[in-house]
Write an enzyme that holds these catalytic residues in place. Structure first.
Site, PDB file in Angstrom:
ATOM      1  N   ASP A 197      46.843  50.338  36.620  1.00  9.10           N
ATOM      2  CA  ASP A 197      47.039  50.077  38.044  1.00  9.10           C
ATOM      3  C   ASP A 197      48.349  50.705  38.500  1.00  9.10           C
ATOM      4  O   ASP A 197      49.416  50.383  37.980  1.00  9.10           O
ATOM      5  CB  ASP A 197      47.078  48.557  38.292  1.00  9.10           C
ATOM      6  CG  ASP A 197      47.049  48.205  39.776  1.00  9.10           C
ATOM      7  OD1 ASP A 197      47.209  49.114  40.610  1.00  9.10           O
ATOM      8  OD2 ASP A 197      46.876  47.011  40.080  1.00  9.10           O
ATOM      9  N   THR A 204      53.729  37.282  42.860  1.00 15.23           N
ATOM     10  CA  THR A 204      53.188  38.612  42.598  1.00 15.23           C
ATOM     11  C   THR A 204      52.741  39.339  43.863  1.00 15.23           C
ATOM     12  O   THR A 204      53.126  40.496  44.084  1.00 15.23           O
ATOM     13  CB  THR A 204      52.030  38.530  41.579  1.00 15.23           C
ATOM     14  OG1 THR A 204      52.561  38.062  40.334  1.00 15.23           O
ATOM     15  CG2 THR A 204      51.402  39.892  41.365  1.00 15.23           C
ATOM     16  N   GLY A 259      43.668  40.397  43.009  1.00 22.11           N
ATOM     17  CA  GLY A 259      44.182  39.054  43.263  1.00 22.11           C
ATOM     18  C   GLY A 259      43.505  37.940  42.500  1.00 22.11           C
ATOM     19  O   GLY A 259      43.822  36.765  42.709  1.00 22.11           O
ATOM     20  N   GLY A 272      43.651  37.527  39.234  1.00 25.03           N
ATOM     21  CA  GLY A 272      44.437  37.138  38.067  1.00 25.03           C
ATOM     22  C   GLY A 272      44.211  37.996  36.836  1.00 25.03           C
ATOM     23  O   GLY A 272      44.482  37.556  35.716  1.00 25.03           O
ATOM     24  N   LYS A 273      43.745  39.231  37.023  1.00 25.88           N
ATOM     25  CA  LYS A 273      43.490  40.114  35.871  1.00 25.88           C
ATOM     26  C   LYS A 273      44.739  40.337  35.037  1.00 25.88           C
ATOM     27  O   LYS A 273      44.700  40.254  33.803  1.00 25.88           O
ATOM     28  CB  LYS A 273      42.958  41.472  36.344  1.00 25.88           C
ATOM     29  CG  LYS A 273      41.645  41.438  37.057  1.00 25.88           C
ATOM     30  CD  LYS A 273      41.146  42.826  37.388  1.00 25.88           C
ATOM     31  CE  LYS A 273      42.130  43.597  38.256  1.00 25.88           C
ATOM     32  NZ  LYS A 273      42.289  43.039  39.590  1.00 25.88           N
ATOM     33  N   THR A 274      45.853  40.640  35.718  1.00 23.64           N
ATOM     34  CA  THR A 274      47.088  40.935  34.989  1.00 23.64           C
ATOM     35  C   THR A 274      47.562  39.714  34.206  1.00 23.64           C
ATOM     36  O   THR A 274      47.930  39.822  33.032  1.00 23.64           O
ATOM     37  CB  THR A 274      48.185  41.407  35.960  1.00 23.64           C
ATOM     38  OG1 THR A 274      47.741  42.593  36.616  1.00 23.64           O
ATOM     39  CG2 THR A 274      49.479  41.707  35.220  1.00 23.64           C
ATOM     40  N   SER A 275      47.545  38.560  34.840  1.00 24.46           N
ATOM     41  CA  SER A 275      47.990  37.333  34.167  1.00 24.46           C
ATOM     42  C   SER A 275      47.126  37.025  32.958  1.00 24.46           C
ATOM     43  O   SER A 275      47.634  36.733  31.865  1.00 24.46           O
ATOM     44  CB  SER A 275      47.956  36.155  35.148  1.00 24.46           C
ATOM     45  OG  SER A 275      48.817  36.368  36.234  1.00 24.46           O
TER      46      SER A 275
END
Length: 587
Positions: free
Chosen positions: A48, A507, A21, A23-26
């Site tokens: 993931d 998300t 949560g 913000g790694k993906t963003s």
């Protein structure tokens, strides 16, 4: 203009990791887009199992590189555990001798059907990207699973190279070593790449929150012990109030500043970037490209006609009251990492104790620290965790005691050697989980689960155990009607209640919705949703927060109209609910 230093002379391999949560993906996707804009060819890889890259980029994820529309030079790859496992099984079987019988091949396939094979197969795909010399990309950006699962993944090269070194006999949980040994060179190359500062950078991502910062500090130390010393830090979502008289906005700002100023010295010394909190959800190329700039993309009509909807929903005290009526049961708190599962689980457990019940509060999350959330003991509440290392040693001791008595010294050594396989941990954790599930037949057990992807692997193991048990009993001619497996307990709504926790953001809601569908396919029906940290009733007039409030309203309506009829809301707290007293006030 970009605000992130990682784009200054980036290494070929970039790992983004941190608490769920944050913000790694963003951020990893925004970095990949920035590299493409600079003329580089980039492969963005998700490790993931619960990745939402498909929603963010508008492209279907596959286990082979897929070009991203309107982002020339960017390709995305999802390491799908099931596909990886099947590919791995085929490769091992193909390596078997031509003289192998069909029965031998069938036995190997059976040995390669477990959850630990799925994990090592996914790692095998990951390792191939690190060990390939001629991979046709300037940069490979890894968007990893939440911390605990990622530490497990990154420790596997070291674990497996140590396990395989000089080991040419016996059989592991992955099948004959002759099948596994063929991967040894790849594992060694992966370990070498991970440890090479000239080629690999680990980007630790955190929010300006104490729990996330402490977790990333622990991760930093563990990664250093694995040889990953080239680290950088990104603090995402740093908020600055525009009006000093807006008490809510100033409180959010001050909490963040306090967390940043009190960071452990071990990560204070790392090269650090701060990314401001944005008014928008990072879905779509426009938003992702704007994430690393000063743009906020404020809507023209920020929160017009948004009513105070929090009064339409009950708090978690009402949820706890409903659970208390049952007298016992398993309560599993699930969701995307970083949405506050540990806080909600602890609050539910304390609420049940307040109502006169004895409760066992535990967690399957490798990175969870329930004690830090509770601070103090409470009479009637047992708190522990399913610690993978402890459970693995217990499992090894149990197997050696049960089966080792009839073996000679050489055979005992061989069995112990085989049990040192890293995937023994998966089996041990499942056994511990099953034991916890069984406790709920006479008391309350509240289980704070690992982030979505890791929890789904545990659910897969539970399903596999159920199917194997039924097959074995049927073959033995035994009546299966009286057998109750852990999966059957999870499927029983009178025994198990699933609570899905989410933030009111695109998300987390999408991932909770996907988790709900996965559970339903396993015939497990979630009981309720909890929306955590809602600012809808905060009264703030800050333009950025009001824009985010509009997004919250949209997501709550989305849940209400299509996902769940049982919604409970926990408002944003000016002071983080840490400790028995603060958690008790919530329930």
């Amino acid at each position: 203009m970009s605000t992130i230093g990682i784009l200054n002379r980036p290494t070929r391999f970039l790992f983004f990791t941190g608490k769920g949560g944050v913000g790694k993906t963003s951020i990893s996707t925004a970095v990949a887009l920035a590299l493409v804009a600079a003329g580089k060819k980039v492969l963005l890889v998700s490790t993931d199992a619960a990745s939402n890259l498909d929603e963010m980029l508008g492209v279907e994820l596959k286990n082979t590189p897929v070009p991203v529309p309107n982002a020339e030079g960017l390709f995305v790859l999802n390491i799908d555990p099931d596909n990886a496992a099947e590919t791995y099984r085929q490769r091992v079987i193909e390596q078997m001798s031509q003289d192998s019988s069909e029965e031998d091949r069938a036995n190997v396939r059976e040995q390669l059907s477990g959850a630990c094979t799925t994990e090592i197969a996914a790692f095998d795909e990951f390792a191939s990207l690190l060990s390939a010399k001629n991979i046709d990309y300037d940069h490979v950006v890894f968007d990893t699973a939440p911390t605990g699962h990622t530490l497990r993944l990154l420790s596997l090269p070291k674990a497996w190279t140590g396990f395989l070194e000089g080991n040419d006999r016996g059989a592991s949980c992955l099948g004959p070593h002759s099948g596994l040994k063929m991967q040894e060179a790849r594992f060694q190359k992966a370990l070498s790449s991970l440890s090479d500062q000239a080629h690999t950078t680990v980007v630790l991502v955190t929010r300006p929150e104490q729990s996330a910062i402490l977790e990333v500090a622990r991760s930093s130390e563990e990664l250093i012990s694995l040889g990953l010393t080239n680290q950088k830090l990104i603090i995402n979502g740093v908020f600055k109030a525009t009006d000093p008289n807006d008490l809510v906005a100033v409180s959010i700002q001050d909490l963040a500043l306090k967390a940043i100023n009190e960071m452990p010295e071990s990560i204070k010394k790392l090269p650090t970037d701060q990314i401001p909190l944005k008014a928008f959800d990072t879905v779509g190329l426009t938003a992702l490209k704007a994430l690393l700039t000063d743009a906020n993309l404020l809507p023209s009509n920020q929160v017009e006609n948004i009513k105070n909807i929090t009064s339409d929903y009950l708090g978690i005290d009402a949820l706890v009251a409903q659970f208390a009526l049952n007298g016992h049961g398993l309560i599993m708190v699930m969701g995307k990492g970083g949405v506050g599962k540990t806080t909600i689980a602890a609050a539910i457990a304390i609420g049940l104790v307040k109502r006169g019940h004895k409760v066992h509060l535990t967690t399957t999350d490798p990175a969870a620290h329930l004690e830090a959330t509770l601070n103090d003991p409470l009479e009637g509440l047992i708190v522990d965790r399913i610690d993978p290392k402890i459970e693995t040693q217990r499992y090894i001791d149990k197997i050696m005691e049960r089966k080792g008595a009839k073996l000679n010294a050489a055979e005992k050594d061989l069995m112990l050697e085989d049990l040192k396989s890293p995937c023994t941990e998966e089996v041990a954790v499942f056994h511990a989980f099953s034991k916890v599930v069984s406790e709920a037949h006479s008391s309350f057990v509240v289980l704070d689960t690992a982030p979505t992807g890791h929890s789904l692997l545990l659910m897969d193991a539970t399903g596999a155990y159920h199917r194997q048990s039924m097959r074995d009993l049927s073959k033995a001619g035994m009546n299966t009607a009286r057998i109750i497996t852990p999966l059957m307990r999870l499927q029983d709504p009178d025994y198990t209640q699933i609570v899905l926790v989410s933030l009111a953001e695109t998300t987390p809601v999408s991932q909770a919705a996907a988790l709900q569908e996965d559970l339903r396919r396993a015939k497990i029906e979630p009981y309720a949703w909890v929306i955590n940290k809602s600012i809808l009733n905060s009264g703030t007039q800050d333009p950025l927060l009001m824009a985010r409030m509009k997004g919250e309203f949209k997501q709550v309506e989305r849940i209400k109209t299509g996902l769940s009829s049982k919604i409970f809301i926990l408002p944003w707290q000016a002071k983080p609910p840490v400790g028995i007293d603060a958690l008790s006030d919530l329930c």
